[in-house]
Write a protein that holds these residues in place. Sequence first.
Motif, short mmCIF file in Angstrom:
data_model
loop_
_atom_site.label_atom_id
_atom_site.label_comp_id
_atom_site.label_asym_id
_atom_site.label_seq_id
_atom_site.Cartn_x
_atom_site.Cartn_y
_atom_site.Cartn_z
N SER A 148 0.83 -1.21 0.00
CA SER A 148 0.00 0.00 0.00
C SER A 148 0.86 1.25 0.00
N ALA A 151 3.14 1.26 -3.45
CA ALA A 151 2.38 1.55 -4.66
C ALA A 151 1.87 3.00 -4.65
N SER A 152 1.49 3.50 -3.47
CA SER A 152 1.01 4.88 -3.37
C SER A 152 2.12 5.87 -3.65
N SER A 155 3.00 5.72 -7.34
CA SER A 155 1.94 6.33 -8.15
C SER A 155 1.99 7.84 -8.08
N ARG A 162 1.57 1.98 -15.73
CA ARG A 162 0.91 0.92 -14.96
C ARG A 162 -0.11 1.52 -14.01
N SER A 163 -1.27 0.92 -13.91
CA SER A 163 -2.31 1.41 -13.02
C SER A 163 -1.93 1.14 -11.57
N TYR A 164 -2.59 1.89 -10.67
CA TYR A 164 -2.31 1.71 -9.24
C TYR A 164 -2.64 0.29 -8.80
N SER A 167 -0.04 -2.20 -10.00
CA SER A 167 1.21 -1.99 -9.26
C SER A 167 1.09 -2.55 -7.84
N TRP A 168 -0.05 -2.25 -7.21
CA TRP A 168 -0.26 -2.72 -5.84
C TRP A 168 -0.27 -4.24 -5.79
#
Length: 566
Positions: A148, A151-152, A155, A162-164, A167-168
């Motif tokens: 969390s 990835a945050s 981002s 790549r989307s969140y 990635s998460w």
Amino acid sequence: METTLRAGASRSDGLRGYCLSIRRPGYWVAASVIASAYAGAAKFGISLPVADGVITPVWAPTGIALAALLLLGYRLWPAVALAAFLVNATSGVSLALAAGISVGNTLEALAGAYLLRRFRFDPRFARVRDVLLFVVLGASICTLVSASIGASVVSLGTDGDRSYASSWLLWWFGDAVGALMVAPLLLIVFASPRGRPPRAVLVEGLALLALLASLSAAIFLAGAWGYPYIIFPALLWAAVRFRQLGAAAASFLLGAIATWGAVAGTVSLETQTATERVQIVQVLVALVAISLLVVGSTLAERERLLALARAQNERLHELDRVKDTFIASVSHELRTPLTSIIGFLELLEEGTKEGLAKQQRRYIEVALRNAGRLHRLIADLLFVAQTEAGELALARHPVDLPSLVRECLESLRPWAQEAGIELRQSDEPTPLFNADPVRLAQLVDNLVSNAIKFSDRGGTVEVRVFPSGRGLVLEVSDSGRGIPADEQLLVFDRFYRSAGAAKQAIQGTGLGLAIAKMIVESHEGTIGLSSRPESGSTFRCEFPLGPVAPALPPSESPGQAVGETR
């Protein structure tokens, strides 16, 4: 390595329970080793072609950090934080981004170590419970922290495609698999007691590792992906033979070679990217690792329970032996003065009968009767103690069993008539039986006495003797209350008193049937029971016929044995 123990920190669950003091050189040695191992593993994972910048499905540092903080304490978190920061800072991201990622990685290891310690996790994976705790807390929940935060931060700090969510998920997956593949092996190796294994075990272990490496290479590197089942016997061998260590080592070796094959593309899977191929292979390996750990922990737990049961059984046997010795000793000490008391009471009763008042004679009769009961109880206790100690010697003589039964019944008939019970005997011509007549009389007396006590007034007790096959059968049947099915397996236990006997206040010590069983078995026979409530009971004793020895004068008559045991 020097350590400083906290007071009262001793633990039996395999955790060291201490923190390394920063003032000690051992702290810095440990921190250097952890940081170096973490950084090397992290650099390797990020450098793989399946990585997306600093996000990779191959992330062994999670397992290294979690094992280090679990075993050596929370004070080593700076080593994890520094290594994570340096690795990310030298991998093409800004210092702020590297700092944010290192915070997530450090909190992940701290949270995992705290949760596992909080729930008393044993790093030796001694129980199935420990496997489940590690899978849920160490590999699934605590890795949510790093995924969390990381990835945050990525981002917010980059403009990647790549989307969140993806990635998460990739971040969490890499950390979870890293924890499952690496941490169990480190925990088991460093938390388990150290000792040099026997040479044969060491050779077997090395041979098994070589076999696993060869089979894994054939499946994941040499194109034999279509035959993965050929490795399962070796994996089970590792878990069954070497328990948790074998399961963890086999899982790590399988995971490393499988990941290598997935990255290199030698595993034939229809996927769009190499990253997806690695994820699929690692999911399969993770499931195998969990299964092997469960197998190893189950077998180890079973071994501990069996060892505990054996130790308790030996302790109970020792206590039982001490108890029998005590009973025998006390009984011997009581028997001598009691015999003297009975003798003087009998002399007093016979020599002064006319000079005593009726009430005084009654007192003497009561004293004699109770002294006789106590004497019989002591004799029963001595018999049980001698039998349990293997000291019971049988004086075998040729015995006419029907005649012996007839003498016993004549001795018991007055008591039966007083209780309103009819005694019957039916027998057939039988050969002489080589046995101890005193003990056989004791057997008949106990069985018939028991039948009389549990029969209602007006009932019948019948004793039958007849040949059967190559032996003799003695049966004692009554028309009494019967024995419930749930108590029939217990009636031959020492000191067992049925619920009916206790409820109706029937006198007894619970030794009569136990002694009967001992006597029968000492003559190589068997005793059984058939009974139904309100339909009476039948005790059946079967004795094998052996060669009959020449007749010798017995030391006691059957009547004497009956008088002692009833």
